[in-house]
Enzyme design. Structure first.
Site, PDB file in Angstrom:
ATOM      1  CB  SER A 256      -0.902   0.000   1.233  1.00  0.00           C
ATOM      2  OG  SER A 256      -0.109   0.231   2.385  1.00  0.00           O
ATOM      3  CE  LYS A 257      -1.744   6.559  -2.986  1.00  0.00           C
ATOM      4  NZ  LYS A 257      -3.084   7.060  -2.953  1.00  0.00           N
ATOM      5  NE  ARG A 258       0.230   0.514   6.075  1.00  0.00           N
ATOM      6  CZ  ARG A 258       0.711  -0.687   6.353  1.00  0.00           C
ATOM      7  NH1 ARG A 258       1.768  -0.799   7.098  1.00  0.00           N
ATOM      8  NH2 ARG A 258       0.117  -1.755   5.890  1.00  0.00           N
TER       9      ARG A 258
END
Ligand code: GLU
Length: 485
Positions: A256-258
């Site tokens: 994910s973006k994280r």
């Protein structure tokens, strides 16, 4: 003839996970001199994000993944022989195929409302049963149909899945994967608004577009038995299926973006080398038999093979992507790199001219992992000293050895016939030799005078870019006035 396709849904921009699927399909098609087709799977209107098709096309172009058929292609046959390539424009084709299945007794209208289906699902779960379509509409009488129609219900169309037996999916990566037909259940082909579902549209399109190899994420493996049933029911031959592994973040959670897995457009904006991105994405599930990781495009095309796609999850590593970008930038000629960084330079802060750009690039190129980083190295090429720099320069005034260097170099540079990197370098060394200074004793005072810093890019390149007038002014500012007397 190999024909592969990339079939994104326009629900947002490309990210690492789906772009890697485009890369694998493109490499495989190019290796075999085949065709790479772009198809937009936009039948889910609610999830469609305006503008995302445009950005997907832009991202693919940036990666250099050219497609032979599909939106954006302007060939003699328009977008290609199987146009249209947007599913939303292929409604008549799906309806036609649906009719064939109904006529063959392989599909039936289903009047269940979403609420009824949800209620049945919940009831099944509550009883510990598999939540699957109950078959309520499998054998409707004429009367029942008439009643539903009078109530104003619009039917969906369901496929009649065999109630028992095995469905075998041949996957290049995983071998034979067997599913129980009973577990698949009857599934929807057309929704009540007439739009096809993913499983139906994908089979009709892959068959009609003569796709030979379907390379996609393993998330779709569970859809494949439905697709295999549809190929059979429609009398089409299934393609070769290749399911690439899931990409995880460094903490082994779904990417994910994280995890620093940004949209592809972010890498473009930061100026990652597109070849590095293609290189890195290819390694998310595939590996070169040589074990090498830094691979140029031509080598990727030569070496790609479906047999080397692994089954186990892969971990996304933003640092490796950066390293590869560094390696691909290292290969560029000065001219190519100058062209590439040009639009990234913050010219309000660093007004580097076009003539100066190649010199700057030569001076700082070994520090760049992406094009935008050029801005981290341009301070020395702007003739303004910060406070600390001015303090360092002022300290030179009390340093006799430094003063001798500054004066000698100033005189020599003032009369230099050509203001060029190489001649400046020679002149500085000569002047230094005249006063017995070389190495650090020579370059440090000069660097402080010009940039305020003790370390930095090659001095002659800095001087070449600053220009003679600015260099002489900066040297004068570092030379103690009264010592001249
Ligand atoms: N539109 C589907 C997706 O983006 C395509 C899946 C497939 O390749 O069959 O996941």
């Amino acid at each position: 003839m190999v024909r592969t396709r990339f079939a994104p849904s326009p629900t947002g921009s490309l990210h690492v996970g789906n772009a890697r699927i485009a890369v694998l399909n493109w490499l495989f098609a190019r290796k075999h001199g085949g065709a790479f087709i772009l198809r937009i799977e936009d039948t889910d209107r609610e999830r469609t994000v305006p503008g995302s098709e445009v950005s997907i096309l832009e991202d693919l172009r940036w990666l250099g993944l050219d497609w032979d058929e599909g939106p954006g292609v302007e060939g003699p046959a328009g977008e290609g022989p199987h146009a249209p390539y947007r599913q939303s424009e292929r409604g008549a084709i799906y309806r036609d195929h649906a009719r064939k299945l109904v006529d063959a007794g392989l599909a039936y209208p289903c009047y269940c409302t979403p609420e009824e289906i949800e209620a049945a699902r919940e009831a099944a779960i509550a009883q510990g049963e598999r939540p699957q379509y109950t078959g309520a509409c499998l054998r409707l009488t004429r009367d029942q149909i008439a009643r539903y129609e009078r109530e104003g219900r619009r039917p969906a169309l369901r496929f009649r899945t065999p109630s028992e037996g095995k469905i075998v999916v041949h996957d290049v990566v995983r071998g034979e994967v067997t599913f129980d037909a009973a577990e698949v259940g009857d599934f929807i082909l057309l929704r009540s608004d007439g739009m096809p579902t993913y499983n139906f549209a994908v089979v009709v399109d892959d068959a009609l577009m003569e796709i030979t190899h379907v390379i996609r994420g393993v998330g779709h493996l569970s859809n494949t038995p439905r697709q295999v049933l549809l190929y059979e029911a429609l009398g089409y031959t299934p393609p070769v299926f290749v399911h690439a592994p899931t990409v995880l973040g460094p903490d082994r959670q779904k990417l994910s973006k994280r995890h620093g897995a940004k949209a592809l457009a972010d890498y473009r904006r930061e100026g990652y080398h597109p070849d590095a991105v293609v290189n890195y994405l290819s390694l998310l599930g595939w590996s070169s038999p040589s074990g090498d990781e830094f691979l140029v495009r031509e080598r990727l095309i030569t070496e790609i093979s479906l047999e080397r796609i692994r089954a186990t999850d892969v971990v996304f590593d933003p640092e490796k992507l950066r390293w590869l970008s560094f390696k691909h930038i290292e290969r560029m000629s000065t001219k190519e790199l100058a062209d590439a960084v040009d639009s990234f330079i913050d010219r309000e802060r660093y007004p580097i001219s076009q003539e100066a750009l190649p010199i700057v690039v030569e001076a700082v190129r070994s520090h760049l992992s992406c094009f935008s980083e050029i801005n981290d190295h341009l301070e020395p090429f702007v003739p303004t000293l910060d406070e600390a720099g001015m303090a360092r320069r002022d300290a030179l005034r009390a340093d006799a050895a430094a003063q001798a260097v500054l004066r000698a170099v100033r005189d020599r540079l003032a009369s230099l016939p050509e203001w060029e990197d190489a001649t400046i370098d020679a002149a500085v060394r000569e002047a230094g030799a005249g006063v017995g200074a070389r190495g650090r004793a020579l370059f440090e005072p000069l660097r402080i005078a010009l940039t305020g810093e003790e370390h930095g890019p090659p001095l002659s390149k800095v001087a070449a870019v600053l220009g003679r007038a600015a260099v002489l002014d900066l040297l004068d500012a570092a030379i103690a006035p009264e010592a001249a007397a």
